[in-house]
Structures are given as C-alpha cells and as structure tokens.
Scaffold this motif. Structure first.
Motif, PDB file in Angstrom:
ATOM      1  N   UNK A 162       0.824  -1.187  -0.070  1.00  0.00           N
ATOM      2  CA  UNK A 162      -0.115   0.100  -0.061  1.00  0.00           C
ATOM      3  C   UNK A 162       0.913   1.310   0.029  1.00  0.00           C
ATOM      4  N   UNK A 163       0.489   2.112  -0.872  1.00  0.00           N
ATOM      5  CA  UNK A 163       1.096   3.482  -0.849  1.00  0.00           C
ATOM      6  C   UNK A 163       0.428   4.502   0.173  1.00  0.00           C
ATOM      7  N   UNK A 164       0.930   4.979   1.129  1.00  0.00           N
ATOM      8  CA  UNK A 164       0.184   5.733   2.118  1.00  0.00           C
ATOM      9  C   UNK A 164      -0.552   6.766   1.421  1.00  0.00           C
ATOM     10  N   UNK A 224     -16.471  10.005  -0.284  1.00  0.00           N
ATOM     11  CA  UNK A 224     -15.826  10.098  -1.938  1.00  0.00           C
ATOM     12  C   UNK A 224     -14.192   9.945  -1.821  1.00  0.00           C
ATOM     13  N   UNK A 225     -13.609  10.361  -0.687  1.00  0.00           N
ATOM     14  CA  UNK A 225     -12.076   9.834  -0.431  1.00  0.00           C
ATOM     15  C   UNK A 225     -12.166   8.714  -0.621  1.00  0.00           C
ATOM     16  N   UNK A 226     -12.929   7.729   0.318  1.00  0.00           N
ATOM     17  CA  UNK A 226     -12.773   6.441   0.559  1.00  0.00           C
ATOM     18  C   UNK A 226     -13.029   5.768  -0.864  1.00  0.00           C
ATOM     19  N   UNK A 227     -14.079   6.087  -1.514  1.00  0.00           N
ATOM     20  CA  UNK A 227     -14.176   5.495  -2.835  1.00  0.00           C
ATOM     21  C   UNK A 227     -12.771   5.548  -3.666  1.00  0.00           C
ATOM     22  N   UNK A 228     -12.208   6.763  -3.556  1.00  0.00           N
ATOM     23  CA  UNK A 228     -11.073   7.158  -4.579  1.00  0.00           C
ATOM     24  C   UNK A 228     -10.016   6.111  -4.267  1.00  0.00           C
ATOM     25  N   UNK A 229      -9.716   6.204  -2.902  1.00  0.00           N
ATOM     26  CA  UNK A 229      -8.554   5.397  -2.561  1.00  0.00           C
ATOM     27  C   UNK A 229      -9.045   3.825  -2.544  1.00  0.00           C
TER      28      UNK A 229
END
Length: 336
Positions: free
Chosen positions: A263-265, A290-295
């Motif tokens: 994983x890239x932090x 939305x951030x969760x979806x992107x990550x």
C-alpha cells in the motif's frame, strides 16, 4: 450469495499434473485450485488438521479430490506439497510411501518466523525441496538454509461485488482474535474501537464480534463498510487484505511485514506504525466517503495488477512444471 469470479476454473481434465497436499488454509487451497492441475487431499473421519477434506465452506471445483488417508499410498502423484512443520516432520511418514516421499517436493511457507524474526532456521534444509514463500518479507526474514526458494505472491478471484461503503464504520476480519492476542493485534483492536466504530467478523470472536461470515458470503457482507482495518502486527500478508483491495474497499493497517510494500500511504490505503495516525485516517474516511471511494479504487488497481488470480495460477503451473521435470533454474536458488 455464491462466489462469482472473473476467471473461471478449467474443469477436471485427463493427464493433468497430480498434486498431493493437505487442507491447511481453506481460502489458500481454494485459490491454489484455480490452476490447471489436480489437487489430492487426504481425509480422516476425525477431521484433524490437514484431513478435513473439501468441506462445505468453499466452492471447490472437480479438480480437488479427496482420498482416505489410509489409501494415499496406493495412488500415484507428480508432486508433494507440504504446508506445515507437521506435514513435513510427521504426516509424510505416516501416510506417504517411501517412493512418494522421493517425488518432487515443495514446501509452502505461509508465515514469517516466530521464534526470532531474523535468526530462525526453517525446518526444511534440503536442496531437493523448493521452499515457496508467499511474501518477499517472509523470504527476507527466514533463514532458508540450503533450500532453493521462490516467492509466489497471493492471487485472489474478483468477487464481482461492487464496493458500496454506505456504513459509517470499519470492518475487521480475523478468526479467533481474542485468543490470538498481541500478535494479531487484539489490544490494538480494543483500543481503536473506543475511537472509531468497528465490526469484527470471524470464527471465535465471542462477544466482541458478529461471528463467522462464510467466505462466499463475505464480499457482499463487507462491501457496505467504509473501510477495512487490519490491526495485525506480525504476519504474512493476509488474504483478507488482498480480497478487500480487489473489491475496492480502502485498507487501513500497520506498516509492518509485507503490507508496507503493498500500500502506498495516502494513495491506495493508509498505513503507519502510529496507531493514533491510523485512527485519524479512519475518522477521515468516515467523514469523506468520496475519498474512501477514490482510495479504494486505487487499491483495486494495485490488486488487479499484483494479486490477480491468472498470474497466481500461472506462477504455480510454471513451478509445478519445473519441479516435475526436475529442472530447477539457478535463479530459484537464493542465498539464505
């Protein structure tokens, strides 16, 4: 819900390589069975470790074949695969013939060393055996003696389930966590759940969790959780992590063992050795779906490239072909 895969296992065919092993890790055996070879597993009525048979949990194909333990000596195989010290030190002498014990042999090491992280000698010290580590971290840490080594990283099927993330909480998937203590991060889980809503699933979770969710039902079940949290301090890369990444669930975990190289932090997940930092990132994921979806999408891209089942099956087919032809390339032999 049944398990849907993006790549379908070939049906049982004649003249495929015959691989003998024990049923040790059900999910790993299921993914191993996705290759073009037949896997024979021994059974005993008492279903002791390694002798469970196919069981009811995983949708094994026709290429996973049960043999009563007392009849194993009467069958012909192309390769023997050990997966535990007990397989190697005891089981093989109890159920394999002398001729079978001379067949091409592979030992799958699922875990990093426990006694000492760098100075533990592996139980196998035999240039005629191929020692397969499931992570580069494992190979780095074990003293593999004079045994040739190979790393075959995990491969997992694409469940076909789409990440929803509509629950404002995280999920932890670990069997028997209360009994497994600090190694598996029991204390970390207990601390983090004071600050972030977490659900624990798995066998032996007791009052702390929701109990076991069978492997075929797990993708749909966990798809609603905002993130997947891995509190484990010291282990191999868990298949549950690979499965979560393949689904597009953002993973939060400790930057230890192999996970720090996966994983890239801040890009494809969140990792750190500071648990307080991880708690803040879990809160961030809960606030910002939305951030969760992107990550999660970034993590899925990593999983599809690194942990796809076709690559995994190809790696195993190649290794089985090499050892059964008794040709071990020099590249396999790594200084311990």
């Amino acid at each position: 819900m049944g398990l849907v895969t993006s790549w379908h296992k070939q049906p049982h065919m004649q003249n495929q390589l015959k691989i003998f092993t024990w049923h040790i890790h059900g999910s790993y055996l299921f993914y191993l069975s996705q290759g073009n070879y037949d896997i024979y597993i021994p059974t005993k009525p008492e279903k002791t470790e390694g002798y469970y048979g196919r069981g009811e949990t995983f949708p094994f194909g026709a290429n996973v074949i049960e043999i009563p333990a007392e009849e194993v000596k009467d069958h012909s195989f192309d390769c023997i695969v050990y997966q535990t010290n007990n397989n190697y030190l005891t089981d093989q002498y109890e159920i394999l013939s002398e001729e079978q014990r001379k067949l091409p042999r592979i030992y799958i090491e699922h875990d990093p060393p426990r006694q000492h992280p760098t100075d533990t000698k592996h139980v196998v010290d035999d240039p005629e055996v191929t020692l397969v580590h499931v992570t580069h971290f494992n190979r780095l840490m074990w003293d593999s003696n004079n045994t040739p080594t190979r790393v075959i990283e995990h491969g997992v099927t694409d469940s076909g389930v789409v990440y929803k993330g509509d629950l404002d909480k995280g999920i932890v998937v670990i069997n028997n966590l209360p009994a497994r203590g600090r190694l598996l991060g029991y204390d970390i889980f207990m601390n983090v759940r004071k600050h972030v809503p977490l659900d624990l699933v798995g066998m032996g979770t007791g009052d702390l969790g929701l109990g076991e969710v069978l492997h075929p039902q797990l993708p749909e079940f966990q798809s609603r959780y905002r993130f997947f949290f891995n509190p484990i301090r010291y282990t191999s890369l868990g298949l549950a992590i690979c499965e979560a990444m393949m689904m597009g669930i953002p993973v939060v975990g400790l930057a230890t063992t192999e996970l720090s190289a996966v994983i890239e932090n801040g890009v494809s997940g969140f990792i750190h050795t500071d648990v307080d930092y991880l708690v803040e990132k879990m809160k961030l994921l809960i606030r910002e779906p939305q951030l969760a979806l992107e990550i999660g999408n970034n993590g899925r891209k990593v999983a599809m490239q690194r942990f796809n089942i076709q690559r995994f099956a190809n790696d195993w087919e190649q290794l089985f072909s090499e050892v059964t032809n008794r040709q071990v390339p020099e590249a396999l032999i790594t200084a311990s």
